[in-house]
Write a protein that holds these residues in place. Structure first.
Motif, mmCIF file in Angstrom:
data_model
loop_
_atom_site.group_PDB
_atom_site.id
_atom_site.type_symbol
_atom_site.label_atom_id
_atom_site.label_comp_id
_atom_site.label_asym_id
_atom_site.label_seq_id
_atom_site.Cartn_x
_atom_site.Cartn_y
_atom_site.Cartn_z
ATOM 1 N N GLY A 1 0.811 -1.208 0.000
ATOM 2 C CA GLY A 1 0.000 0.000 0.000
ATOM 3 C C GLY A 1 0.846 1.260 0.000
ATOM 4 O O GLY A 1 0.585 2.202 -0.749
ATOM 5 N N ALA A 2 1.885 1.284 0.836
ATOM 6 C CA ALA A 2 2.761 2.455 0.905
ATOM 7 C C ALA A 2 3.477 2.685 -0.415
ATOM 8 O O ALA A 2 3.596 3.822 -0.892
ATOM 9 N N ALA A 3 3.963 1.606 -1.030
ATOM 10 C CA ALA A 3 4.673 1.727 -2.302
ATOM 11 C C ALA A 3 3.757 2.257 -3.403
ATOM 12 O O ALA A 3 4.143 3.143 -4.180
ATOM 13 N N LEU A 4 2.539 1.742 -3.466
ATOM 14 C CA LEU A 4 1.611 2.169 -4.506
ATOM 15 C C LEU A 4 1.165 3.612 -4.309
ATOM 16 O O LEU A 4 1.069 4.387 -5.277
ATOM 17 N N GLU B 1 -1.482 4.722 11.456
ATOM 18 C CA GLU B 1 -0.824 5.994 11.764
ATOM 19 C C GLU B 1 -0.743 6.909 10.555
ATOM 20 O O GLU B 1 -0.431 8.097 10.695
ATOM 21 N N ARG B 2 -1.000 6.376 9.366
ATOM 22 C CA ARG B 2 -0.963 7.190 8.153
ATOM 23 C C ARG B 2 -2.384 7.577 7.764
ATOM 24 O O ARG B 2 -3.209 6.724 7.438
ATOM 25 N N SER B 3 -2.687 8.842 7.823
ATOM 26 C CA SER B 3 -4.044 9.323 7.590
ATOM 27 C C SER B 3 -4.578 8.880 6.240
ATOM 28 O O SER B 3 -3.946 9.078 5.188
ATOM 29 N N ASN B 4 -5.753 8.258 6.288
ATOM 30 C CA ASN B 4 -6.495 7.862 5.081
ATOM 31 C C ASN B 4 -5.761 6.858 4.199
ATOM 32 O O ASN B 4 -6.059 6.760 3.002
ATOM 33 N N MET B 5 -4.840 6.088 4.749
ATOM 34 C CA MET B 5 -4.158 5.085 3.930
ATOM 35 C C MET B 5 -5.116 3.991 3.501
ATOM 36 O O MET B 5 -5.086 3.532 2.353
ATOM 37 N N LEU B 6 -5.984 3.562 4.413
ATOM 38 C CA LEU B 6 -6.953 2.522 4.094
ATOM 39 C C LEU B 6 -8.274 3.140 3.656
ATOM 40 O O LEU B 6 -8.832 3.994 4.346
#
Length: 415
Positions: free
Chosen positions: A241-244, A308-313
């Motif tokens: 997810g972070a990479a994309l 912890e990352r806003s709106n990642m999911l």
């Protein structure tokens, strides 16, 4: 024809299919490894790298699942991680964890890597440790499929199967592995024992952020609309997810969660909660499902990255055992994909996401491992019947009638 004769015939057919699938996988891995070796041999020589089995990890095929794509009118893709040399997505994690430990000095050559796992990570660690010259100790719950512990032992690693208990119990398989590493260090000094700790070790996340996620983007680019997968440790979803999102902030990341796991409710309601616990109907520990390797009732350091990352999911999808079992049989019959339980959960969720986005979109997920590691459980009709599950008729390739019509993608509200 008697029931026993029918069952025996079914087992024979499945076994033959599994052997053919395994042979095909070996051929594909061998061809990929040979091609990679020819193209990069001089570069490896200059860097002083060994041309061992670990070089075959990664760059797995991305396939379009034709039946699901036709039904949803979207492009549904599966990253075939079962074609890694150790047979699962965990090869990437095992290599990264052990290599980082050796580089940092937390592990020395000849030392022992210890891990608690439901199976696939143990197999991958056993393979990686053998290639890198260290020992491997694996503790796993005794209700895990026997194929997994047999594979670990085939690599020369030691396996201890323990009864399933809460993570708070000293005899939980993770805690057994941790104590083994501590004992090795106490007896033989620093670096003699290393606890891999896949749930909390962020090398897990890094393996997917710098590997799996980059590979998916390289193949699908900005045309990818969504990525979805289930979580055990959380490393795959967090890393991919972070990479994309770094490449394309518009891509949507979704969690798939099996029954009995608390992650769905943590993501959509902000609290870790499972209906099975509330109703006192839990059939087994850690949670009530026939799937293995995904679903959990605590927040790991790898999963915490997403919280912890806003709106990642973007959202989450709950998947039942009935749906997962039927999906595995459906893609085996219609697409020639012989998958394990976590892969089936992922494909159910991928269909849900595709349906929610509408025709013309591209959705990707992970085919974590093959059905070869699940023959005595997830792919055993006798085992499923004992748990009140009977595979549904999936002959029709035009409909997915086995999916619960009341289940929808639920938006994330976990921040």
């Amino acid at each position: 024809m008697t029931s026993s004769t029918s069952d025996a015939r079914a087992v024979t057919i499945l076994t033959t299919f599994a052997v053919v699938a395994a042979s095909a996988a070996v051929v594909v891995v061998a061809l990929r490894a040979r091609e990679s070796s020819r193209a990069n041999s001089s570069a490896r020589h200059e860097r002083g790298e060994r041309a061992d089995v670990l070089r075959a990890i990664g760059n797995t095929p991305l396939v379009r699942v034709e039946s699901l794509s036709a039904i949803t009118r979207c492009d549904v893709y599966a990253k075939c991680e079962f074609l890694n040399p150790g047979g699962s997505v965990k090869d990437r994690v095992a290599r990264r964890i052990v290599e980082e430990a050796l580089e940092s000095g937390e592990l020395v050559e000849g030392g022992v890597v210890c891990e608690g796992t439901a199976g696939s990570t143990g197999v991958s660690l056993a393979m990686v440790c053998r290639a890198l010259g260290v020992e491997c100790f694996v503790a796993m719950p005794d209700d895990a499929a026997m194929e997994k512990s047999a594979l670990v032992e085939a690599y020369g690693a030691r396996v201890v199967r323990v009864r399933p208990v809460s993570i708070a119990h000293r005899d939980h398989f993770v805690n057994v592995a941790r104590r083994k590493a501590e004992s090795a260090r106490a007896s033989h000094g620093a670096g003699a024992g290393f606890f891999a700790d896949q749930f909390e070790n962020l090398a897990n996340y890094r393996a997917h952020k710098e590997g799996t996620g980059v590979e998916i983007y390289d193949e699908l680019g900005d045309a990818l609309d969504a990525f979805v997968c289930a979580c055990g440790t959380g490393g795959t979803l967090a890393g991919v997810g972070a990479a994309l999102l770094e490449k394309n902030p518009a891509v949507k990341i979704f969690l798939a969660d099996p029954q009995g796991s608390g992650l769905f409710n943590r993501v959509v309601r902000g609290v870790m909660y499972t209906q099975e616990e509330a109703e006192g109907k839990r059939l087994k520990n850690p949670f009530d499902t026939v799937t293995e390797g995904v679903g959990i009732n605590r927040i790991t350091e790898n999963f915490k990255i997403m919280l912890e990352r806003s709106n990642m999911l973007a959202g989450a999808i709950k998947v039942s055992d009935v749906e997962a079992v039927a999906m595995s049989r459906f893609v085996a019959k219609h697409d020639g994909l012989f998958i394990g339980s976590s892969s089936a959960v992922n494909l159910v969720a991928a269909v849900r996401v595709a349906q929610s986005l509408g025709p013309g979109h591209r959705v990707c997920t992970i085919a974590c491992d093959s059905g070869l590691r699940h023959m005595t459980k997830f792919w055993s009709n006798e085992y499923l019947a004992a748990h009140g599950l009977t595979p549904r008729d999936v002959e029709c390739g035009e409909r997915l009638d086995f999916l619960d019509r009341d289940v929808q993608v639920t938006p994330a509200r976990c921040y």
